[in-house]
Structure formats: structure tokens, C-alpha cells
Scaffold this motif. Structure first.
Motif, PDB file in Angstrom:
ATOM      1  N   ALA A  22     -63.494  30.319 -14.265  1.00  0.00           N
ATOM      2  CA  ALA A  22     -62.834  30.694 -16.524  1.00  0.00           C
ATOM      3  C   ALA A  22     -64.340  30.544 -17.176  1.00  0.00           C
ATOM      4  O   ALA A  22     -64.790  30.729 -18.148  1.00  0.00           O
ATOM      5  CB  ALA A  22     -61.912  29.395 -16.703  1.00  0.00           C
ATOM      6  N   ARG A  23     -64.886  28.805 -16.363  1.00  0.00           N
ATOM      7  CA  ARG A  23     -66.048  28.586 -17.072  1.00  0.00           C
ATOM      8  C   ARG A  23     -66.958  29.970 -17.573  1.00  0.00           C
ATOM      9  O   ARG A  23     -67.823  30.084 -18.303  1.00  0.00           O
ATOM     10  CB  ARG A  23     -66.692  27.442 -17.194  1.00  0.00           C
ATOM     11  N   LYS A  24     -67.739  30.233 -15.854  1.00  0.00           N
ATOM     12  CA  LYS A  24     -68.518  31.689 -15.360  1.00  0.00           C
ATOM     13  C   LYS A  24     -68.830  32.977 -15.682  1.00  0.00           C
ATOM     14  O   LYS A  24     -69.095  33.729 -16.319  1.00  0.00           O
ATOM     15  CB  LYS A  24     -69.455  30.948 -14.502  1.00  0.00           C
ATOM     16  N   LYS A  25     -67.363  33.225 -15.987  1.00  0.00           N
ATOM     17  CA  LYS A  25     -66.954  34.525 -15.599  1.00  0.00           C
ATOM     18  C   LYS A  25     -65.407  35.038 -16.958  1.00  0.00           C
ATOM     19  O   LYS A  25     -65.868  35.788 -17.675  1.00  0.00           O
ATOM     20  CB  LYS A  25     -66.348  34.725 -14.510  1.00  0.00           C
ATOM     21  N   LEU A  26     -64.649  34.601 -17.047  1.00  0.00           N
ATOM     22  CA  LEU A  26     -63.450  34.768 -17.424  1.00  0.00           C
ATOM     23  C   LEU A  26     -63.541  34.312 -18.922  1.00  0.00           C
ATOM     24  O   LEU A  26     -63.952  36.064 -19.830  1.00  0.00           O
ATOM     25  CB  LEU A  26     -62.570  33.951 -16.891  1.00  0.00           C
ATOM     26  N   LEU A  27     -63.849  33.689 -19.842  1.00  0.00           N
ATOM     27  CA  LEU A  27     -64.152  33.146 -20.965  1.00  0.00           C
ATOM     28  C   LEU A  27     -65.520  34.180 -21.452  1.00  0.00           C
ATOM     29  O   LEU A  27     -64.897  34.832 -22.173  1.00  0.00           O
ATOM     30  CB  LEU A  27     -64.588  31.504 -20.671  1.00  0.00           C
ATOM     31  N   PRO A  28     -66.774  33.979 -20.529  1.00  0.00           N
ATOM     32  CA  PRO A  28     -67.377  35.242 -21.611  1.00  0.00           C
ATOM     33  C   PRO A  28     -67.195  36.615 -21.193  1.00  0.00           C
ATOM     34  O   PRO A  28     -67.807  37.366 -21.998  1.00  0.00           O
ATOM     35  CB  PRO A  28     -68.578  34.799 -20.308  1.00  0.00           C
ATOM     36  N   LEU A  56     -55.871  33.995 -26.983  1.00  0.00           N
ATOM     37  CA  LEU A  56     -56.065  33.628 -25.435  1.00  0.00           C
ATOM     38  C   LEU A  56     -55.453  31.949 -25.997  1.00  0.00           C
ATOM     39  O   LEU A  56     -55.968  31.226 -26.747  1.00  0.00           O
ATOM     40  CB  LEU A  56     -57.892  33.328 -25.743  1.00  0.00           C
ATOM     41  N   VAL A  57     -54.644  31.709 -24.773  1.00  0.00           N
ATOM     42  CA  VAL A  57     -54.136  30.219 -25.105  1.00  0.00           C
ATOM     43  C   VAL A  57     -54.053  29.539 -23.496  1.00  0.00           C
ATOM     44  O   VAL A  57     -54.285  30.204 -22.311  1.00  0.00           O
ATOM     45  CB  VAL A  57     -53.114  30.541 -24.644  1.00  0.00           C
ATOM     46  N   GLY A  58     -55.069  28.770 -23.691  1.00  0.00           N
ATOM     47  CA  GLY A  58     -56.284  27.754 -22.634  1.00  0.00           C
ATOM     48  C   GLY A  58     -54.443  26.383 -22.052  1.00  0.00           C
ATOM     49  O   GLY A  58     -53.863  26.017 -22.766  1.00  0.00           O
ATOM     50  N   GLN A 118     -64.565  24.825 -28.079  1.00  0.00           N
ATOM     51  CA  GLN A 118     -65.464  24.565 -28.120  1.00  0.00           C
ATOM     52  C   GLN A 118     -65.774  24.763 -26.301  1.00  0.00           C
ATOM     53  O   GLN A 118     -67.300  25.297 -26.535  1.00  0.00           O
ATOM     54  CB  GLN A 118     -66.096  23.134 -27.916  1.00  0.00           C
ATOM     55  N   LEU A 119     -64.906  24.523 -25.498  1.00  0.00           N
ATOM     56  CA  LEU A 119     -65.598  24.791 -23.872  1.00  0.00           C
ATOM     57  C   LEU A 119     -65.965  26.571 -24.051  1.00  0.00           C
ATOM     58  O   LEU A 119     -66.624  26.642 -23.307  1.00  0.00           O
ATOM     59  CB  LEU A 119     -64.245  24.572 -23.144  1.00  0.00           C
ATOM     60  N   THR A 120     -64.664  27.159 -24.990  1.00  0.00           N
ATOM     61  CA  THR A 120     -65.034  28.512 -24.482  1.00  0.00           C
ATOM     62  C   THR A 120     -66.191  28.811 -25.195  1.00  0.00           C
ATOM     63  O   THR A 120     -66.999  29.796 -24.829  1.00  0.00           O
ATOM     64  CB  THR A 120     -63.869  29.246 -25.125  1.00  0.00           C
ATOM     65  N   HIS A 121     -67.204  28.422 -26.387  1.00  0.00           N
ATOM     66  CA  HIS A 121     -67.974  28.903 -27.312  1.00  0.00           C
ATOM     67  C   HIS A 121     -68.628  28.305 -26.274  1.00  0.00           C
ATOM     68  O   HIS A 121     -70.403  29.469 -25.911  1.00  0.00           O
ATOM     69  CB  HIS A 121     -68.585  27.444 -28.493  1.00  0.00           C
ATOM     70  N   GLU A 178     -60.617  32.370 -34.265  1.00  0.00           N
ATOM     71  CA  GLU A 178     -58.929  32.283 -34.274  1.00  0.00           C
ATOM     72  C   GLU A 178     -57.902  32.224 -34.358  1.00  0.00           C
ATOM     73  O   GLU A 178     -56.709  32.048 -33.808  1.00  0.00           O
ATOM     74  CB  GLU A 178     -58.925  33.294 -35.959  1.00  0.00           C
ATOM     75  N   GLY A 179     -58.219  33.423 -32.451  1.00  0.00           N
ATOM     76  CA  GLY A 179     -56.898  32.871 -31.703  1.00  0.00           C
ATOM     77  C   GLY A 179     -57.353  32.612 -30.290  1.00  0.00           C
ATOM     78  O   GLY A 179     -56.282  33.079 -29.887  1.00  0.00           O
ATOM     79  N   ILE A 180     -57.418  31.316 -30.602  1.00  0.00           N
ATOM     80  CA  ILE A 180     -57.829  30.258 -29.377  1.00  0.00           C
ATOM     81  C   ILE A 180     -57.288  29.126 -29.563  1.00  0.00           C
ATOM     82  O   ILE A 180     -57.130  28.369 -30.228  1.00  0.00           O
ATOM     83  CB  ILE A 180     -58.854  29.890 -28.853  1.00  0.00           C
ATOM     84  N   PHE A 181     -56.084  28.404 -28.688  1.00  0.00           N
ATOM     85  CA  PHE A 181     -55.152  27.921 -29.003  1.00  0.00           C
ATOM     86  C   PHE A 181     -55.363  27.075 -27.603  1.00  0.00           C
ATOM     87  O   PHE A 181     -55.825  27.104 -26.474  1.00  0.00           O
ATOM     88  CB  PHE A 181     -53.730  28.363 -28.904  1.00  0.00           C
ATOM     89  N   PHE A 182     -55.081  26.090 -27.439  1.00  0.00           N
ATOM     90  CA  PHE A 182     -54.568  25.243 -25.742  1.00  0.00           C
ATOM     91  C   PHE A 182     -53.233  24.640 -25.892  1.00  0.00           C
ATOM     92  O   PHE A 182     -52.553  23.801 -27.078  1.00  0.00           O
ATOM     93  CB  PHE A 182     -55.327  23.571 -25.954  1.00  0.00           C
ATOM     94  N   CYS A 183     -52.799  24.460 -24.928  1.00  0.00           N
ATOM     95  CA  CYS A 183     -51.218  24.021 -24.952  1.00  0.00           C
ATOM     96  C   CYS A 183     -52.163  22.849 -23.513  1.00  0.00           C
ATOM     97  O   CYS A 183     -52.597  23.412 -22.193  1.00  0.00           O
ATOM     98  CB  CYS A 183     -50.550  24.755 -23.804  1.00  0.00           C
TER      99      CYS A 183
END
Length: 538
Positions: free
Chosen positions: A65-71, A88-90, A103-106, A127-132
Motif C-alpha cells: 500500500a505504501r510503496k505502490k497503491l497509494l502513490p 479513499l477509505v483505509g 498523513q501516511l498517504t501524503h 478531502e476524500g481520505i477517510f479511515f476506519c
């Protein structure tokens, strides 16, 4: 629930108008359109743009997720290929708030994104980033996820269109899928879509692959299941089809009458890193050959498809995989090894059983090579050699089609003494391109012929950059375009090929050691030597 289908001719104008509208909405500039490698092939002016949707990412704290999907998500947004309301919901076992995931995504974007960082793009995406937060077994967490998605539909206009990306260990697939069924997230209103994305491995043998499919197919229709093999998203892999079927130069000799053998290689110069928990017990053959290399074999060997739609491509690949035959003597037609301590890049490295988390009595291989044949009219008698390994001499993935030697009737033996086989080499990574090796006269008064190479490099021939594989595949998921995703039948046929080899190896004791930084165990070279051939120097 309805799935998107390939548009009819009558629908083309509607689709193009919709794309144009989306382009205007997202503010796509002419420069972005001109440089975009993901444009719709039906419309040379505008790119394919995802419609309103939410992507739920399970396993957001992992390396993938960190190296491929989010970028890749940011790169799609940066090219104007995601709508303003994209969300995007994590989901992970962390006591985080939305801003923690943001912040992780950034940070992941700043470190790994392929396209330049633009603050205005990040602002709109964030603005569309959420976490569950929650565990996969926690009913309350999935109830909260369902409520969150409903709220996102209302506030961001995502229309009940959800993609669920399972970037988690395979043992959690059934749990997550059942939770999606229980909360009714797997099914939505008639006009919406729900899709699930599964990362390899698709099981660890035929039986487990069938069990996994039974679980997913009980919840999602096959058309809504996207199995990710990221190699199929690479431009150079897709170029195999263009090379063969768009040119009349190669296809007439792409058969047993002219081809001596085919070598498919994926070599890595790294060890297992922090993947001990996943890798031990899986090994090189299950990790790479069952999916990546057999998919490459299918693309190289398949017959001409009548079109590039998903069903047609799958049928042709399945025919090839069904025709694959194992040699009768697996002892002499396969090789496996395990890297020992040695030197890599001028630095000393430890052996596999000395890696943290690996038991000393492990019999897992880090190198695997196999010889296969294809029982059909095109390829009868042509061996396909597949090899993969870790801690090898360098990182490289390639497909080499090696042709038979010419009879050289006008030449004396001395004229062609140092001339090898003609070859066409498709370089998948890292130096993406194609090399053709052929014989040419050496300047001088004598008739002496030796090998020369002619190169095509992606980076030098095209102004537009190639998208990263996950960028292409994620967009295909959101659009509902399935040609680059393996069907369950392909997965099962691949396991039918590999399972007998794995069963044979299980009875042979530990793998043969090879020093780190070399090109594998001696048994792999001996396997080729028995056929009067050698591995290509990489």
C-alpha cells in the motif's frame, strides 16, 4: 447490481461525451491529455476517466500500500483520471483518525509517486481520505465501515460504487469477504457496482485456489472479482501482443519451424527482506512461476485473438496453459536452489537460513527453474525454460525467443564459427525494450560473421512515459475493464502445471545451495546442458 459491459457502437458517442464531460470536470489540460499513456483507445484525444466511486483499502499499513497503491492513486489523480468526488477509505488495526491516514498517504506519495507533487492535486485528493479502525473479525468495525460508506455516498456523490482492495495475507481473504457479505457491502443498488480486488498468491496449490474461489464466488460474481498480477500491467508485457499481432515481421516465424527454444527469466538481486513470514513455505516457484512467468508464457505462445476483449484473451491463454506438458523426468528437467552467504553489490550478505525468521531446517527454495513443453501444432517440440531466483547476479526480467541456426550453406565453418543463435529479447525490466540479435559481416576483406544487436528502448522512442503497473490496473478496476486480470480458470490451470513439480521437490530434501551474487545452482546449468543449450548471459 450491474457490471459495466464493453460499449456497443451505438454507445460510443455517449461514452465519448461522458469522458469529455469528466475531462472538463477534472480540469484536464491539453498537455496532460497529450502525455497520457492511459487514454481510451477509442478516442485518441481524451483519456479514460473513472466515474464516481470509493476505493476501500484493507491493509493500508503494509509495504504494498505504501510503496505502490497509494502513490498510484495519487498519480492517477495527478493525471486527471479520478473524479473530484473520488474517495479513499483505509481499514486497519490502528487507533487512527482520518488525518493520521491522510498523513501516511501524503508521506507515501512524496516518497514513491512517479509524477511530480502538486499541492492542489493533493488538496483535492485529501478531502476524500477517510479511515476506519478495526480488526477483520470485528463485526462492529465493519458495521461502522458500512455506515461510513453510506455517508460518503451522500456527501461526495459516489453513487454506491465501491471497490474493495484486499492488500492482506491470504488467510484473511475469507474473513474479509464474509464480512462484506454480512454487511451487504458486496451488493448495492441496481445502478451501482461492487468489485473485490485480490492480490496474489491465489492459493498455494490447486485445492486451496479452488477453495478461495468458492468463497469469493459465493459473494461476488466472477465479473466483479479482479485478481491482481501486477506483471500484466507492465507496458512491456502488454507490448508482447503488439509486437506479435500488429507486425508481419515476427509472427510468420513464431513457431516450431523457426524457434529453437524460449527462455523466460525473472532474476532478483535482493534477498527476502522482511518477508520471512510470507516467503518461507511458499518459495520461488509458487511466488513467481505460478503467476508471473506462466502468464508470460501464455502471452508468448497463444494463438491470435480475434479481439483484445477480456473473454477472448482469456480463452486463448487458457488453451495454451491447458496444452502445457511436464517432461517425464522431473529430476533432470527442473532445478531448485537456495542462496547461501556471499557478496552482493560489494557487500557481504547472509544465506537464506541465516535470515531473521527463517528456521535452520527450512527446505524452501529461493531459485527455481523448470522446462515445459506445449503440445500443439505451433509449439510441438519447442522447450520453454522458466527460471526465477533471489540473490542472483542482477535484477532483470526478460523473455528471449531463440531461433534455430541457419544452415549457412554459402559459408564455411570458419566464417560463422563465433556466430550464435538469432534471438528476439523482450526486456520487461529494468531497461524496458526489445533487442534483436542477428549475424553481421565483420568489416574487412575476409567473410567473417558475428553477432550484433539492434535495440529498441521505450524511454528513447516515446515522449510519453509509461504508467506504473498498479496505476494502470487500479484504473482498470475502477472503470471495470478486465482484460489484464487472470480468470479463475487460468489460475487453476497454472496450479495444475506446478503442483506435480512441488510434490516431486517435497520428496527430494533441501534445495541445492548457491552463493549469493551468482546465477543459481549448478543443477540449473546441467539441466540446460543435457539439451545442448545454455542460459542466456544477463
Amino acid at each position: 447490481m450491474t457490471e459495466s459491459k464493453p460499449p456497443t457502437h451505438a454507445e460510443d458517442s455517449v461514452a465519448m461525451a461522458s469522458t469529455a464531460s469528466a475531462a472538463a470536470t477534472t480540469g484536464i489540460t491539453e498537455e496532460i491529455v497529450a502525455a497520457n499513456p492511459l487514454r481510451d483507445p477509442r478516442d485518441k484525444r481524451l483519456p479514460r476517466v473513472a466515474g464516481p466511486c470509493v476505493l476501500v483499502l484493507f491493509g493500508v499499513t503494509g509495504d504494498l500500500a505504501r510503496k505502490k497503491l497509494l502513490p498510484a492513486i495519487y498519480d492517477l489523480a495527478n493525471r486527471g483520471l479520478l473524479p473530484p468526488g473520488f474517495s479513499l477509505v483505509g481499514f486497519a488495526r490502528r487507533e487512527w483518525r482520518d488525518q493520521d491516514f491522510a498523513q501516511l498517504t501524503h508521506d507515501a506519495i512524496k516518497q514513491h509517486a512517479r509524477t511530480p507533487y502538486r499541492e492542489e492535486v493533493w488538496k483535492q485528493l485529501s478531502e476524500g481520505i477517510f479511515f476506519c479502525p478495526g480488526e477483520f473479525t470485528d463485526d462492529g468495525a465493519f458495521d461502522a465501515l458500512a455506515m461510513m460508506l453510506k455517508e460518503i455516498d451522500e456527501t461526495r456523490g459516489t453513487g454506491g460504487n465501491y471497490g474493495f482492495y484486499l492488500s492482506v495475507p491470504p488467510k484473511f481473504f475469507p474473513v474479509v469477504v464474509q464480512q462484506l457479505k454480512r454487511t451487504d457491502l458486496a451488493h448495492g443498488p441496481e445502478e451501482s457496482w461492487r468489485r473485490v480486488v485480490i492480490e496474489k498468491p491465489f492459493g498455494h496449490d490447486l485445492k486451496s485456489a479452488q477453495e478461495l474461489n468458492a468463497i469469493t464466488s459465493a459473494v461476488f460474481p466472477e465479473s466483479s472479482v479482479f485478481r491482481i498480477d501486477h506483471y500484466l500491467g507492465k507496458e512491456t508485457v502488454q507490448n508482447i501482443m503488439a509486437l506479435r499481432f500488429a507486425n508481419n515481421l515476427f509472427e510468420p516465424i513464431w513457431n516450431r519451424g523457426y524457434v529453437d527454444h524460449v527462455q523466460i527469466t525473472m532474476a532478483e538481486d535482493i534477498g527476502i527482506g522482511g518477508r520471512a513470514g510470507y516467503y518461507d513455505g511458499i518459495g520461488a516457484a509458487r511466488d513467481v512461476i505460478q503467476n508471473h512467468l506462466l502468464q508470460l508464457l501464455a502471452l508468448v505462445a497463444m494463438e491470435d485473438p480475434t479481439s483484445f476483449d477480456a473473454d477472448t484473451l482469456r480463452r486463448e491463454k487458457e488453451k495454451v496453459l491447458k496444452a502445457v506438458q511436464l517432461p517425464g523426468d522431473l529430476a533432470h528437467s527442473t532445478a531448485r536452489g537456495r542462496y547461501a552467504s556471499g557478496w552482493q553489490g560489494g557487500q557481504p550478505v547472509v544465506g537464506y537460513t541465516e535470515e531473521e525468521g527463517i528456521p535452520e531446517d527450512s527446505i524452501t527454495e529461493t531459485y527455481a527453474a523448470i522446462k515445459l513443453e506445449i503440445a500443439n501444432r505451433r509449439w510441438a517440440g519447442v522447450p520453454f525454460y522458466l527460471r526465477t531466483g533471489k540473490r542472483l547476479g542482477r535484477r532483470v526480467t526478460e523473455v528471449a525467443v531463440v531461433f534455430q541456426k541457419a544452415p549457412h550453406l554459402p559459408f564455411s565453418k570458419d566464417d560463422t564459427e563465433i556466430l550464435g543463435h538469432n534471438a528476439l529479447v523482450i526486456r520487461v525490466q529494468p531497461d524496458e525494450g526489445i533487442t534483436v540479435r542477428f549475424g553481421s559481416k565483420v568489416p574487412g576483406t575476409a567473410m567473417e560473421v558475428r553477432d550484433v544487436s539492434m535495440d529498441f528502448a521505450y524511454g528513447e522512442s516515446f515522449m510519453e512515459s509509461s504508467p506504473e503497473a498498479y496505476e494502470r490496473l487500479l484504473l482498470d478496476v475502477l472503470i471495470g475493464d478486465p482484460p489484464l486480470f487472470p480468470h479463475q480458470r487460468e489460475v487453476e490451470l497454472s496450479w495444475k502445471i506446478l503442483d506435480p513439480i512441488e510434490e516431486f521437490w517435497a520428496s527430494q530434501g533441501p534445495p541445492e545451495d548457491y552463493p549469493a551474487g551468482t546465477w543459481g545452482p549448478a543443477s540449473a546449468d546441467e539441466m540446460m546442458a543435457r539439451d545442448g543449450r545454455v542460459w542466456r548471459r544477463l
